[in-house]
Design a protein around this motif. Structure first.
Motif, PDB file in Angstrom:
ATOM      1  N   MET A   1       4.750  12.316  -3.619  1.00  0.00           N
ATOM      2  CA  MET A   1       4.380  10.925  -3.849  1.00  0.00           C
ATOM      3  C   MET A   1       2.863  10.828  -4.022  1.00  0.00           C
ATOM      4  SD  MET A   1       5.157   7.609  -1.453  1.00  0.00           S
ATOM      5  CE  MET A   1       6.912   7.918  -1.564  1.00  0.00           C
ATOM      6  N   SER A   2       2.391  10.090  -5.025  1.00  0.00           N
ATOM      7  CA  SER A   2       0.969  10.040  -5.324  1.00  0.00           C
ATOM      8  C   SER A   2       0.239   9.187  -4.308  1.00  0.00           C
ATOM      9  CB  SER A   2       0.753   9.450  -6.727  1.00  0.00           C
ATOM     10  OG  SER A   2       1.077   8.074  -6.738  1.00  0.00           O
ATOM     11  N   SER A   3      -1.075   9.453  -4.186  1.00  0.00           N
ATOM     12  CA  SER A   3      -1.893   8.661  -3.272  1.00  0.00           C
ATOM     13  C   SER A   3      -1.968   7.210  -3.725  1.00  0.00           C
ATOM     14  CB  SER A   3      -3.297   9.264  -3.178  1.00  0.00           C
ATOM     15  OG  SER A   3      -3.906   9.308  -4.460  1.00  0.00           O
ATOM     16  N   THR A   4      -1.920   6.985  -5.045  1.00  0.00           N
ATOM     17  CA  THR A   4      -1.920   5.611  -5.552  1.00  0.00           C
ATOM     18  C   THR A   4      -0.691   4.862  -5.059  1.00  0.00           C
ATOM     19  OG1 THR A   4      -3.148   6.249  -7.538  1.00  0.00           O
ATOM     20  CG2 THR A   4      -1.910   4.187  -7.633  1.00  0.00           C
ATOM     21  N   THR A   5       0.456   5.518  -5.112  1.00  0.00           N
ATOM     22  CA  THR A   5       1.689   4.886  -4.641  1.00  0.00           C
ATOM     23  C   THR A   5       1.624   4.622  -3.144  1.00  0.00           C
ATOM     24  OG1 THR A   5       2.970   5.970  -6.382  1.00  0.00           O
ATOM     25  CG2 THR A   5       4.191   5.137  -4.483  1.00  0.00           C
ATOM     26  N   ASP A   6       1.171   5.616  -2.383  1.00  0.00           N
ATOM     27  CA  ASP A   6       1.066   5.449  -0.930  1.00  0.00           C
ATOM     28  C   ASP A   6       0.122   4.299  -0.586  1.00  0.00           C
ATOM     29  OD1 ASP A   6       2.767   7.560  -0.564  1.00  0.00           O
ATOM     30  OD2 ASP A   6       1.178   9.039  -0.273  1.00  0.00           O
ATOM     31  N   THR A   7      -1.039   4.289  -1.242  1.00  0.00           N
ATOM     32  CA  THR A   7      -2.023   3.238  -0.968  1.00  0.00           C
ATOM     33  C   THR A   7      -1.474   1.866  -1.333  1.00  0.00           C
ATOM     34  OG1 THR A   7      -3.872   4.762  -1.334  1.00  0.00           O
ATOM     35  CG2 THR A   7      -4.334   2.407  -1.536  1.00  0.00           C
ATOM     36  N   SER A   8      -0.815   1.767  -2.480  1.00  0.00           N
ATOM     37  CA  SER A   8      -0.270   0.485  -2.933  1.00  0.00           C
ATOM     38  C   SER A   8       0.756  -0.050  -1.948  1.00  0.00           C
ATOM     39  CB  SER A   8       0.360   0.646  -4.322  1.00  0.00           C
ATOM     40  OG  SER A   8      -0.596   1.097  -5.259  1.00  0.00           O
ATOM     41  N   ARG A   9       1.618   0.833  -1.482  1.00  0.00           N
ATOM     42  CA  ARG A   9       2.632   0.394  -0.519  1.00  0.00           C
ATOM     43  C   ARG A   9       2.004   0.001   0.817  1.00  0.00           C
ATOM     44  NH1 ARG A   9       7.282   4.982  -1.990  1.00  0.00           N
ATOM     45  NH2 ARG A   9       7.956   3.958  -3.927  1.00  0.00           N
ATOM     46  N   SER A  10       0.939   0.692   1.198  1.00  0.00           N
ATOM     47  CA  SER A  10       0.243   0.324   2.434  1.00  0.00           C
ATOM     48  C   SER A  10      -0.386  -1.062   2.310  1.00  0.00           C
ATOM     49  CB  SER A  10      -0.841   1.360   2.765  1.00  0.00           C
ATOM     50  OG  SER A  10      -0.276   2.630   3.010  1.00  0.00           O
ATOM     51  N   ILE A  11      -0.973  -1.338   1.155  1.00  0.00           N
ATOM     52  CA  ILE A  11      -1.580  -2.653   0.924  1.00  0.00           C
ATOM     53  C   ILE A  11      -0.519  -3.741   0.996  1.00  0.00           C
ATOM     54  CG2 ILE A  11      -2.688  -4.115  -0.818  1.00  0.00           C
ATOM     55  CD1 ILE A  11      -4.142  -1.570  -1.790  1.00  0.00           C
ATOM     56  N   LEU A  12       0.611  -3.506   0.321  1.00  0.00           N
ATOM     57  CA  LEU A  12       1.685  -4.507   0.323  1.00  0.00           C
ATOM     58  C   LEU A  12       2.203  -4.738   1.739  1.00  0.00           C
ATOM     59  CD1 LEU A  12       3.500  -6.346  -1.329  1.00  0.00           C
ATOM     60  CD2 LEU A  12       5.036  -4.422  -1.711  1.00  0.00           C
ATOM     61  N   ARG A  13       2.318  -3.670   2.501  1.00  0.00           N
ATOM     62  CA  ARG A  13       2.799  -3.806   3.890  1.00  0.00           C
ATOM     63  C   ARG A  13       1.822  -4.631   4.718  1.00  0.00           C
ATOM     64  NH1 ARG A  13       2.848   1.138   5.005  1.00  0.00           N
ATOM     65  NH2 ARG A  13       0.870   1.273   6.104  1.00  0.00           N
ATOM     66  N   GLU A  14       0.517  -4.382   4.575  1.00  0.00           N
ATOM     67  CA  GLU A  14      -0.460  -5.058   5.425  1.00  0.00           C
ATOM     68  C   GLU A  14      -0.696  -6.509   5.037  1.00  0.00           C
ATOM     69  OE1 GLU A  14      -0.956  -3.608   7.953  1.00  0.00           O
ATOM     70  OE2 GLU A  14      -0.687  -1.491   7.512  1.00  0.00           O
ATOM     71  N   VAL A  15      -0.295  -6.915   3.822  1.00  0.00           N
ATOM     72  CA  VAL A  15      -0.402  -8.338   3.471  1.00  0.00           C
ATOM     73  C   VAL A  15       0.859  -9.099   3.850  1.00  0.00           C
ATOM     74  CG1 VAL A  15      -2.025  -7.924   1.586  1.00  0.00           C
ATOM     75  CG2 VAL A  15       0.426  -8.028   1.089  1.00  0.00           C
ATOM     76  N   GLY A  16       1.775  -8.423   4.542  1.00  0.00           N
ATOM     77  CA  GLY A  16       2.973  -9.105   5.022  1.00  0.00           C
ATOM     78  C   GLY A  16       4.228  -8.785   4.253  1.00  0.00           C
ATOM     79  N   GLY A  17       4.149  -7.824   3.311  1.00  0.00           N
ATOM     80  CA  GLY A  17       5.335  -7.438   2.555  1.00  0.00           C
ATOM     81  C   GLY A  17       5.577  -8.316   1.344  1.00  0.00           C
ATOM     82  N   ALA A  18       6.518  -7.890   0.506  1.00  0.00           N
ATOM     83  CA  ALA A  18       6.800  -8.604  -0.743  1.00  0.00           C
ATOM     84  C   ALA A  18       7.236 -10.043  -0.490  1.00  0.00           C
ATOM     85  CB  ALA A  18       7.870  -7.853  -1.536  1.00  0.00           C
ATOM     86  N   ASP A  19       7.952 -10.287   0.605  1.00  0.00           N
ATOM     87  CA  ASP A  19       8.435 -11.632   0.906  1.00  0.00           C
ATOM     88  C   ASP A  19       7.297 -12.609   1.160  1.00  0.00           C
ATOM     89  OD1 ASP A  19      10.989 -10.718   0.656  1.00  0.00           O
ATOM     90  OD2 ASP A  19      11.323 -10.463   2.812  1.00  0.00           O
ATOM     91  N   ASN A  20       6.122 -12.086   1.517  1.00  0.00           N
ATOM     92  CA  ASN A  20       4.984 -12.956   1.824  1.00  0.00           C
ATOM     93  C   ASN A  20       4.095 -13.198   0.611  1.00  0.00           C
ATOM     94  OD1 ASN A  20       3.511 -14.521   3.700  1.00  0.00           O
ATOM     95  ND2 ASN A  20       2.011 -12.884   3.948  1.00  0.00           N
ATOM     96  N   VAL A  21       4.380 -12.546  -0.512  1.00  0.00           N
ATOM     97  CA  VAL A  21       3.529 -12.662  -1.703  1.00  0.00           C
ATOM     98  C   VAL A  21       4.082 -13.732  -2.628  1.00  0.00           C
ATOM     99  CG1 VAL A  21       2.561 -11.462  -3.700  1.00  0.00           C
ATOM    100  CG2 VAL A  21       2.878 -10.239  -1.541  1.00  0.00           C
TER     101      VAL A  21
END
Length: 678
Positions: A1-21
C-alpha cells in the motif's frame, strides 16, 4: 500500500471519517473539508501526520489540510474511499468558510474572491512558466517577446498561444468558478463572458466604439483578460436564476432557466455589467498607478509588508486581479516586483527552519520546511511555508517582516516592474525589469530572514523547549526499538542453535509490564519532590512526554535509580534517558531550557548503551551555575513509556534522597480470555 494511500486514509479518519464530510475540494496546496461536526476532528493527530504541512480550522465547519503541491494525489485517494461518494457534489452553497471581520457580508465577499481564483491557480501557474520561457528567449536575443505575432517564427507563435489561451479566456474561467461559489450554474456563468469573446461580438467594432443595438447604445470593450466583468455577471446570474426558479415549474428548470438566464444576462453584461466592471478595474488600477507614480519607493515597501497579513486571510486575491488588469491596460505591472520581497522573505524563514532542523535532527520540521522551500523557490507558492511554518510558531513574523522591509527597499530603489503575470519564484526572475535589481532585492529579503531565523531561532522559549523535549523522548523510544530488534535477533539465533522446531520462544515480558504488577521508581537525585504539573514548562507539566514528578534538587549528582541501560545522554549533560531492567523508561531532564548552557556546569559520567547498576553516578551539575544563567533548576523525572502502563503516579514529598520512592507504576490489568471465561 502506498504512503499516499496510507496518509489519505489517516487524514480521512482524523477528520471524523467519510460520514462526517459534507464536501471536499482542493486548491493548489490544500484539502478543503466542509464537515457536519467539526468537534469530531482530532487537530493534533492531523498535524502529526508526516505529510501534513499544517491544519487550518476555517469558519464553523471547515478545516483546511495543507499538503503542498501533491495535494491532488491525496484528494483523488480520499474521494474514492467508501462513503465519500455520498458527499455533496452540488454547486457550493452561499456560505463562507472563514472569519474575516465584524460584518458577515464583508466576510463572504472576501471568501467569494478567494474561492473564485483558487481553482484557476493551476492554469495561471502553468502559463506563468511558459511566459518565463519566452522572456528568457527574449533576454538571450532569440526572439522579441513583444513583437507582433506576424513577425515571430511559427514555433514562438504557438508558445505565445499557450499562455495567452489562459489569459484571453480568463473571463470564462472566472465566470464558471464565481458562479459555482455563489450557487449558480457554472456553465451558464462561463457562457456569459464567452459571448463577449466570440468573433461575432468582436466584429461589431473596435474597443471604445459605440454601436447601436435595437436603438440602444452599446460601448464596446476588449473583455479578454478581464476579471471584474465576469465577477459582477456571476452575481447577477445568481439573482436571475433564483428568481426564475420561483416562477418556472421545476419540471422544466433544465430547459428554461438556462435559456432565460442567457437571454437576460448576456445583453445585461454587454450593456451594463461589462462596462461597469471594466470601470471598477481601471479605477483601482489607476489609483495604484497614481500612488506608484507619486512614490514607487513607498509602494514597494508597503506591498511586501502587507502581504504577510493579507495572504493568511485570502485578501490578496483582489491584488492578483489588479496585476492582470495592469498588464492589460498598462502593458506592465508594478505590484509583482515588490510582492517578490514578501515571498522570498517567507522562503528565507523556511530555509532557516530547515537549517535549524538539520542541526537538531528534527525529521518532522525538516520535511515540512524542505517541502515548503521547494514549492516556494521553484513554484512561487507560499501557502506550504505559511501554513506549515510561519503560522505555527509565534516568533516567525519577527524574522519575516525585516526581510520584507529590506527586500522592499532594494526593489523600490530599482523601481522594478513585471512584464507579465508570473508567480514569483527563482524561475521567473527574467520576467522582471530590471531583473538584476529584482534579483538583488529578493536575495536581500531571503538572506535577512534566513540569518535572523538561524541566529534567533523561529520558536518562542516554550515552543522550543517542548520540541526539544519531544525529540529527546523520540530518541529514547528509538533506542528501545533498536534494542528490542537486537534482543529478538539474539533470541531467534539462540533458538536456532538449540535446534528448536518451533523457533525461539517469545521474549520474556519485562517485570513492570506483567499484568497487575506494581513497580516503584526511586529518586535519582536528592531534593524536594513536586507534582509534575508544577514544572515551569508546558510540555512536561502537561504530561506530553510522560507522567512522573519534578524534583527541586538539593544535591549535585544524578544517580541511576535501578539497574538498567543508558539509552541517550546529551553531550551538554542536561538530560539523560535510561531503560530500567524492569522495562520502565525514564527521562531525567536537569533544569528547564538548560540546553542553552551548552554543557557549562554539567559533567557527563556515562555514555550511550552503557549498562549501569542502581546508584551509578550519571551526571554531575552545578545548580548555582544554572540559576546564574537565568534558568530554573527544577528537574522533571518522567516515565516516557507511560502509555504502556495502566497508571503512573507521582509521590510528592518535602525531601527525598536517592533510593526513596517517588513514582508508582502499575501495569495494565490482565485481559480476560472470553473463550476461557465461557
Amino acid at each position: 500500500m502506498s504512503s499516499t494511500t496510507d496518509t489519505s486514509r489517516s487524514i480521512l479518519r482524523e477528520v471524523g471519517g467519510a460520514d462526517n464530510v459534507a464536501d471536499l475540494t482542493y486548491c493548489a496546496t490544500r484539502l478543503r473539508f466542509q464537515l457536519h461536526d467539526r468537534s469530531k476532528v482530532d487537530l493534533h493527530a492531523l498535524e502529526s501526520i508526516p505529510s501534513v504541512l499544517g491544519v487550518v480550522p476555517q469558519g464553523g465547519a471547515g478545516v483546511q489540510v495543507v499538503m503542498g503541491g501533491g495535494v491532488a494525489d491525496f484528494y483523488n485517494v480520499i474521494a474514492k474511499e467508501p462513503g465519500m461518494g455520498d458527499t455533496d457534489t452540488t454547486p457550493a452553497k452561499k456560505e463562507y468558510g472563514g472569519v474575516r471581520g465584524k460584518y458577515e457580508w464583508i466576510n463572504y465577499c472576501f471568501e467569494f474572491l478567494s474561492d473564485t481564483f483558487r481553482p484557476v491557480l493551476w492554469a495561471l501557474l502553468g502559463a506563468s512558466l511558459i511566459i518565463t520561457m519566452l522572456v528568457l528567449a527574449d533576454t538571450f536575443g532569440w526572439q522579441d517577446f513583444r513583437a507582433p505575432m506576424e513577425d515571430q517564427p511559427d514555433g514562438y507563435v504557438l508558445l505565445h498561444a499557450m499562455w495567452r489561451s489562459v489569459f484571453y479566456f480568463l473571463p470564462i474561467m472566472i465566470g464558471a468558478t464565481a458562479s459555482r461559489k455563489l450557487g449558480a450554474n457554472e456553465w451558464v456563468g462561463a457562457a456569459i463572458p464567452a459571448a463577449l469573446l466570440t468573433p461575432e461580438f468582436l466584429s461589431l467594432g473596435a474597443a471604445e466604439d459605440v454601436v447601436h443595438i435595437f436603438g440602444l447604445p452599446l460601448v464596446l470593450n476588449d473583455y479578454s483578460s478581464q476579471v471584474f466583468p465576469p465577477l459582477i455577471a456571476a452575481v447577477g446570474l445568481y439573482w436571475v436564476e433564483k428568481g426564475l426558479k420561483k416562477i418556472i415549474p421545476s419540471a422544466v428548470h433544465m430547459v428554461f432557466v438556462p435559456f432565460f438566464s442567457l437571454l437576460i444576462m448576456i445583453p445585461a453584461t454587454a450593456f451594463i455589467f461589462g462596462p461597469f466592471g471594466i470601470g471598477i478595474g481601471n479605477g483601482i488600477s489607476n489609483f495604484l498607478e497614481w500612488t506608484n507614480d507619486l512614490s514607487p519607493f513607498i509602494l514597494a515597501i508597503v506591498i511586501p509588508l502587507l502581504y504577510p497579513f493579507l495572504v493568511p486571510l485570502g485578501l490578496h486575491w483582489p491584488l492578483n486581479a489588479i496585476m492582470v488588469q495592469n498588464l492589460a491596460t498598462l502593458g506592465y505591472d508594478f505590484i509583482q516586483g515588490p510582492m517578490g520581497a514578501w515571498n522570498f522573505a517567507c522562503f528565507g524563514v523556511v530555509a532557516g527552519v530547515f537549517f535549524v532542523s538539520l542541526k537538531e535532527k528534527n525529521k518532522a520540521m525538516r520535511q515540512v520546511s524542505f517541502g515548503g522551500l521547494m514549492a516556494g523557490l521553484l513554484g512561487g507558492i507560499s501557502e506550504p511555508s505559511l501554513y506549515g511554518v510561519l503560522l505555527r510558531f509565534k516568533k516567525t513574523y519577527f524574522r519575516l517582516l525585516p526581510g520584507c522591509l529590506v527586500g522592499g527597499i532594494v526593489i523600490g530603489f530599482f523601481d522594478v516592474k513585471a512584464n507579465a503575470f508570473v508567480f514569483t519564484s527563482l524561475l521567473t526572475i527574467p520576467a522582471m525589469d530590471p531583473w538584476g535589481g529584482y534579483a538583488l532585492g529578493i536575495a536581500a529579503a531571503f538572506a535577512t530572514s534566513f540569518l535572523l531565523t538561524v541566529v534567533l531561532d523561529y520558536r518562542g522559549r516554550d515552543e522550543k523547549a517542548e520540541i526539544l523535549a519531544q525529540l529527546e523522548a523520540e530518541r529514547i523510544a528509538a533506542g528501545e526499538e533498536e534494542d528490542a530488534r537486537i534482543a529478538e535477533a539474539d533470541a531467534v539465533a539462540a533458538g536456532t542453535a538449540a535446534g528448536t522446531a518451533g523457533g525461539a520462544d517469545a521474549a520474556p515480558v519485562k517485570p513492570a509490564l506483567r499484568p497487575g504488577v506494581v513497580t516503584v521508581v526511586t529518586a535519582p537525585l536528592e531534593g524536594e519532590v513536586l507534582a509534575l504539573s508544577e514544572t515551569p514548562d508546558a510540555a512536561f507539566a502537561g504530561g506530553a512526554l510522560g507522567n512522573g514528578v519534578c524534583i527541586d534538587p538539593m544535591g549535585d549528582t544524578v544517580f541511576a535509580p535501578a539497574d538498567g541501560t543508558i539509552l541517550t545522554v546529551q553531550k551538554t549533560g542536561h538530560a539523560v534517558g535510561l531503560r530500567l531492567d524492569s522495562g520502565i523508561e525514564l527521562l531525567i531532564h536537569i533544569g528547564i531550557d538548560t540546553v542553552k548552557m551548552a554543557g557549562e556546569g554539567f559533567e557527563v559520567l556515562v555514555e550511550k548503551k552503557q549498562k549501569v547498576t542502581a546508584g551509578t553516578p550519571l551526571v554531575r551539575f552545578d545548580r548555582a551555575a544554572i540559576e546564574a544563567a537565568g534558568y530554573s533548576p527544577l528537574t522533571p523525572v518522567v516515565v516516557v513509556n507511560t502509555q504502556k502502563f495502566g497508571t503512573v503516579d507521582g509521590m510528592p514529598a518535602p525531601v527525598a534522597a536517592p533510593g526513596d520512592d517517588i513514582i508508582t507504576v502499575t501495569a495494565k490489568a490482565p485481559t480476560v480470555d472470553a473463550a476461557a471465561a465461557s
